[in-house]
Design an enzyme around this catalytic site. Structure first.
Site, short mmCIF file in Angstrom:
data_model
loop_
_atom_site.label_atom_id
_atom_site.label_comp_id
_atom_site.label_asym_id
_atom_site.label_seq_id
_atom_site.Cartn_x
_atom_site.Cartn_y
_atom_site.Cartn_z
N GLU A 1 -3.93 10.59 3.86
CA GLU A 1 -5.07 10.78 2.96
C GLU A 1 -4.63 10.53 1.52
OE1 GLU A 1 -8.18 14.36 1.70
OE2 GLU A 1 -6.27 14.84 2.65
N HIS A 2 -3.51 11.14 1.13
CA HIS A 2 -2.94 10.94 -0.20
C HIS A 2 -1.51 10.40 -0.06
CE1 HIS A 2 -5.70 14.48 -0.58
NE2 HIS A 2 -6.17 13.74 -1.57
N GLN B 1 -0.88 20.42 -1.70
CA GLN B 1 -1.68 20.08 -0.54
C GLN B 1 -1.58 21.14 0.55
OE1 GLN B 1 -3.75 17.80 -2.05
NE2 GLN B 1 -4.00 17.34 0.10
N HIS C 1 -37.13 -19.86 19.53
CA HIS C 1 -36.37 -20.01 18.30
C HIS C 1 -36.44 -21.46 17.80
CE1 HIS C 1 -34.72 -16.06 19.15
NE2 HIS C 1 -33.97 -16.10 18.06
N ASP D 1 -7.65 14.80 -7.43
CA ASP D 1 -8.53 15.83 -6.88
C ASP D 1 -9.60 16.25 -7.87
OD1 ASP D 1 -7.72 16.13 -4.30
OD2 ASP D 1 -6.56 17.96 -4.61
N HIS E 1 -4.12 24.08 0.75
CA HIS E 1 -5.50 23.90 1.19
C HIS E 1 -5.81 24.74 2.42
CE1 HIS E 1 -7.60 21.02 -1.31
NE2 HIS E 1 -6.52 20.27 -1.39
#
Length: 425
Positions: free
Chosen positions: A322-323, A255, A415, A356, A258
């Site tokens: 996220e993970h 990770q 109504h 991924d 990235h």
């Protein structure tokens, strides 16, 4: 390299787990200018930004069918096979997400149901550069196709010679995407949101990108819907004495590579593991081509020692990663305690990398803590849901009193009369 925190009190979690600060600078104003230029000048502005930002001399924005077809020949047979295998798994997982319409009779004569309808036109943004994310083409294009979107367009930045990475084109071909544009950055988001002579306007935009792309998506939310707020990639690993230090280090590095603003966190109940993981990080880091980027990310990452796995899980749910990787004994049991995470990887043989690329789940996930309230991309992301109701006269008679009483209570006479008139004729 990574900061170590031993048995921190819960009151310290906010400061320990703070995400890396984004250097905004004049990003918002720069993006606002780009959006206005594209809105006003359309393709002409896209050509200007192609030369200025993508270093491409400009030309035909849309990639031809011939270029798309030729892409497969530029890839190795092994990569073509890998992309097809991943596409098959992603398709299998996402096809199971299709909603079955169920009609509910709420009371005699009243039938209600919901129907999922595909968003007609969607736009996908795929980053290029040093890491062309052709896997993201599959993650977005496949659920869009399964949902039934009538028009799917894709924008991705070109190289200086105007070409696009062949793996991106081949992946798009596997998804049935035929309209691809060599446009990058905030200008691509603007083109899809506003529409130009060349680029169709879409109703919803998907895909990751740098801070300029993210800012553009956020600024245009009143023009086109977006998939979710997005930020730098992140992973949190929960590990105990059964964890393999080499595995854990590899997950953290996968990770961190990235980008320099990515964040990785290890939460463990075993102090000895911290030392072993640090040793493995140093060894494995030297083997990476992107080690300079990865090293920068590790500077703002964390190793946290806690007393129990329950405490580790509480910390993870607070962070909303996220993970999330559960590298611990009885990982399946602890998976049931996850409240906030984009995607969860259970056990010692479930590296985040498989999610991924090819396990089948979607890798387009909420970051920056948004996993506490957002879900990752799915078939549903490419749909809107419409509710229906159908009443017989008997059904209307049965509920008329309730509706008219409530309408009168709110002071909405019309109504009430819309019901009464049907009963009186």
């Amino acid at each position: 390299m990574m900061r170590v925190y031993k048995y921190p009190a819960a009151s310290r979690w906010p400061s320990i787990l703070q995400r890396p600060a984004q250097r905004a600078g004049n990003v918002q104003q720069t993006v606002a200018t780009i959006l206005d230029e594209v809105k006003t000048n359309g393709d002409k502005a896209l050509q200007v930004y192609a030369r200025k930002l993508d270093k491409w001399e400009g030309g035909k924005l849309e990639i031809s069918a011939k270029e798309i077809q030729a892409a497969a020949k530029q890839l190795s047979p092994a990569l073509r096979k890998a992309i097809k295998t991943a596409a098959a798994n992603i398709t299998r997982f996402h096809e199971a997400q299709q909603l079955r319409t169920e009609i509910i009779e709420t009371q005699p004569g009243i039938r209600c149901w919901r129907k999922r309808v595909a968003i007609e036109r969607v736009g996908l943004y795929i980053p290029g550069g040093s890491a062309p994310l052709f896997s993201t083409v599959l993650m977005l294009g496949i659920p869009a196709r399964i949902a039934g979107c009538e028009e799917i367009i894709l924008c991705t930045p070109p190289n200086a010679d105007g070409t696009v990475h062949p793996a991106i084109l081949f992946a798009a071909q596997c998804c049935g995407i035929t309209r691809i544009f060599r446009i990058g950055g905030a200008q691509a988001i603007a083109a899809m949101a506003y529409g130009t002579k060349s680029v169709p306007r879409v109703f919803k935009i998907f895909g990751p990108g740098n801070q300029y792309v993210t800012a553009a998506k956020q600024q245009l939310q009143q023009v086109a819907a977006i998939d979710m707020p997005a930020g730098p990639s992140e992973v949190l690993v929960i590990a105990d004495e059964t964890a393999n230090a080499a595995f854990v280090a590899a997950d953290l590095l996968s990770q961190a590579e990235h980008g320099p603003d990515s964040q990785v966190v290890l939460v463990t109940t075993t102090e000895q593991l911290i030392g072993k993981v640090k040793e493995e990080l140093a060894i494995q880091l030297q083997q990476l081509e992107r080690r300079d980027i990865t090293r920068e990310a590790l500077k703002q990452s964390r190793l946290v020692l806690v007393k129990t796995l329950d405490e580790a899980m509480a910390l993870s749910n607070y962070y909303a990663p996220e993970h999330l990787i559960l590298a611990c004994d009885k990982a399946t049991t602890f998976a049931n305690k996850v409240k906030s995470a984009g995607s969860v990887f259970i056990g010692h043989y479930s590296p985040e990398s498989v999610g991924d690329y090819a396990s089948g789940t979607n890798h387009t996930l909420p970051t920056s803590g948004y996993a506490a309230m957002y879900s990752g991309v799915s078939v549903e992301s490419f749909c809107k849901t419409i509710s229906f109701q159908q009443l017989s006269r008997k059904g209307l008679e049965g509920i008329a009193g309730t509706v008219m009483t409530m309408a009168e209570g709110e002071g909405l006479q019309a109504h009430k009369e819309a019901v009464a008139i049907r009963l009186n004729r």
